[in-house]
Write an enzyme that holds these catalytic residues in place. Sequence first.
Site, PDB file in Angstrom:
ATOM      1  N   ARG A   5     -41.751  51.737 -18.107  1.00  0.00           N
ATOM      2  CA  ARG A   5     -42.616  52.710 -17.451  1.00  0.00           C
ATOM      3  C   ARG A   5     -43.527  52.054 -16.425  1.00  0.00           C
ATOM      4  NH1 ARG A   5     -42.656  57.028 -21.224  1.00  0.00           N
ATOM      5  NH2 ARG A   5     -43.850  58.845 -20.567  1.00  0.00           N
ATOM      6  N   ARG A  41     -42.310  74.640 -22.105  1.00  0.00           N
ATOM      7  CA  ARG A  41     -42.184  73.925 -23.382  1.00  0.00           C
ATOM      8  C   ARG A  41     -43.443  74.153 -24.232  1.00  0.00           C
ATOM      9  NH1 ARG A  41     -40.740  67.662 -22.850  1.00  0.00           N
ATOM     10  NH2 ARG A  41     -42.925  67.124 -22.941  1.00  0.00           N
ATOM     11  N   ARG A  80     -50.405  62.900 -16.780  1.00  0.00           N
ATOM     12  CA  ARG A  80     -49.120  62.237 -17.024  1.00  0.00           C
ATOM     13  C   ARG A  80     -48.274  62.185 -15.763  1.00  0.00           C
ATOM     14  NH1 ARG A  80     -47.487  65.853 -21.776  1.00  0.00           N
ATOM     15  NH2 ARG A  80     -45.393  65.096 -21.378  1.00  0.00           N
ATOM     16  N   LYS A 126     -34.822  63.785 -19.716  1.00  0.00           N
ATOM     17  CA  LYS A 126     -34.288  62.519 -20.245  1.00  0.00           C
ATOM     18  C   LYS A 126     -33.877  62.671 -21.711  1.00  0.00           C
ATOM     19  CE  LYS A 126     -38.054  60.113 -19.384  1.00  0.00           C
ATOM     20  NZ  LYS A 126     -38.973  61.112 -18.795  1.00  0.00           N
TER      21      LYS A 126
HETATM   22  N1  LIG Z   1     -43.043  52.532 -22.049  1.00  0.00           N
HETATM   23  C1  LIG Z   1     -44.268  53.031 -22.272  1.00  0.00           C
HETATM   24  N2  LIG Z   1     -45.359  52.358 -21.841  1.00  0.00           N
HETATM   25  C2  LIG Z   1     -46.594  52.823 -22.053  1.00  0.00           C
HETATM   26  N3  LIG Z   1     -46.867  53.980 -22.666  1.00  0.00           N
HETATM   27  C3  LIG Z   1     -45.815  54.714 -23.120  1.00  0.00           C
HETATM   28  C4  LIG Z   1     -44.462  54.267 -22.948  1.00  0.00           C
HETATM   29  N4  LIG Z   1     -43.629  55.202 -23.488  1.00  0.00           N
HETATM   30  C5  LIG Z   1     -44.417  56.183 -23.965  1.00  0.00           C
HETATM   31  N5  LIG Z   1     -45.734  55.895 -23.751  1.00  0.00           N
HETATM   32  C6  LIG Z   1     -46.889  56.744 -24.130  1.00  0.00           C
HETATM   33  O1  LIG Z   1     -46.409  57.883 -24.865  1.00  0.00           O
HETATM   34  C7  LIG Z   1     -46.677  59.110 -24.149  1.00  0.00           C
HETATM   35  C8  LIG Z   1     -45.540  60.102 -24.385  1.00  0.00           C
HETATM   36  O2  LIG Z   1     -44.302  59.541 -23.952  1.00  0.00           O
HETATM   37  P1  LIG Z   1     -42.989  60.444 -23.782  1.00  0.00           P
HETATM   38  O3  LIG Z   1     -42.686  61.129 -25.049  1.00  0.00           O
HETATM   39  O4  LIG Z   1     -41.933  59.573 -23.178  1.00  0.00           O
HETATM   40  O5  LIG Z   1     -43.490  61.538 -22.776  1.00  0.00           O
HETATM   41  P2  LIG Z   1     -43.042  62.264 -21.459  1.00  0.00           P
HETATM   42  O6  LIG Z   1     -42.741  63.663 -21.888  1.00  0.00           O
HETATM   43  O7  LIG Z   1     -44.296  62.151 -20.644  1.00  0.00           O
HETATM   44  O8  LIG Z   1     -41.870  61.561 -20.859  1.00  0.00           O
HETATM   45  C9  LIG Z   1     -46.901  58.668 -22.705  1.00  0.00           C
HETATM   46  O9  LIG Z   1     -47.679  59.584 -21.964  1.00  0.00           O
HETATM   47  C10 LIG Z   1     -47.604  57.319 -22.921  1.00  0.00           C
HETATM   48  O10 LIG Z   1     -48.947  57.496 -23.267  1.00  0.00           O
END
Ligand SMILES: Nc1ncnc2c1ncn2[C@@H]1O[C@H](COP(=O)(O)OP(=O)(O)O)[C@@H](O)[C@H]1O
Length: 191
Positions: free
Chosen positions: A88, A127, A148, A13
């Site tokens: 999410r 990564r 996750r 993404k």
């Molecule tokens: N929309 C959201 N709702 C709840 N928690 C979120 C949201 N976006 C991010 N997070 C938190 O931030 C963490 C890292 O998000 P992100 O960088 O998008 O990771 P990923 O690589 O898992 O897509 C998630 O595992 C969660 O804990």
Amino acid sequence: MNLILLGPPGAGKGTQAKRLEDKFKIVQLSTGDMLRAAIASGSEVGLKAKNIIDSGGLVSDDIMVQMISERVDEPDCKNGFILDGFPRTVAQAEALDVMLADKGLQIDHVIELKVDEGILFDRIRTRIAETPEAERRSDDNEETLKKRLDVFKEQTAPIIPYYADKGALKTVDGMASIDEVSAQIDTIVAA
Ligand SMILES: Nc1ncnc2c1ncn2[C@@H]1O[C@H](COP(=O)(O)OP(=O)(O)O)[C@@H](O)[C@H]1O
């Protein structure tokens, strides 16, 4: 143009959002990046989020909806935005619909990047291996990775049928090359 990019951790993404930013002069709104910035700044939201993120859980819907609502009001979003990591949960998706309607905005395309689970593990392991420890995200490690992906399956995957039922969902093969994925996305947004 306002877009949502959907997909599990490691789906690509962020990579595609960066390309869309350049191509369409719209901004990437990565809730993960926003939360990491909140943690780094030591804000109240950051303090609440830190342990949750490190354990692979989800920050509360209320905090996230508020964060996106404020961000969307900023002037750099007026050309459009790409939501990356939000919504999410189905509750976030529902709240987003209400919030955008209140602002007189709408989502033009919801694009799902579909990737097999085994490939996601490999990508994130790569990564982790390629990033020096000091620069690594605190949630990029083996234990948190599994959590996750489980959280994605349980809490985030249900938003895929939510958008499919509205007739808004477009699915792209996230296992194709980065250029091929971009080309598929370009075709969708040009339609
Ligand atoms: N929309 C959201 N709702 C709840 N928690 C979120 C949201 N976006 C991010 N997070 C938190 O931030 C963490 C890292 O998000 P992100 O960088 O998008 O990771 P990923 O690589 O898992 O897509 C998630 O595992 C969660 O804990």
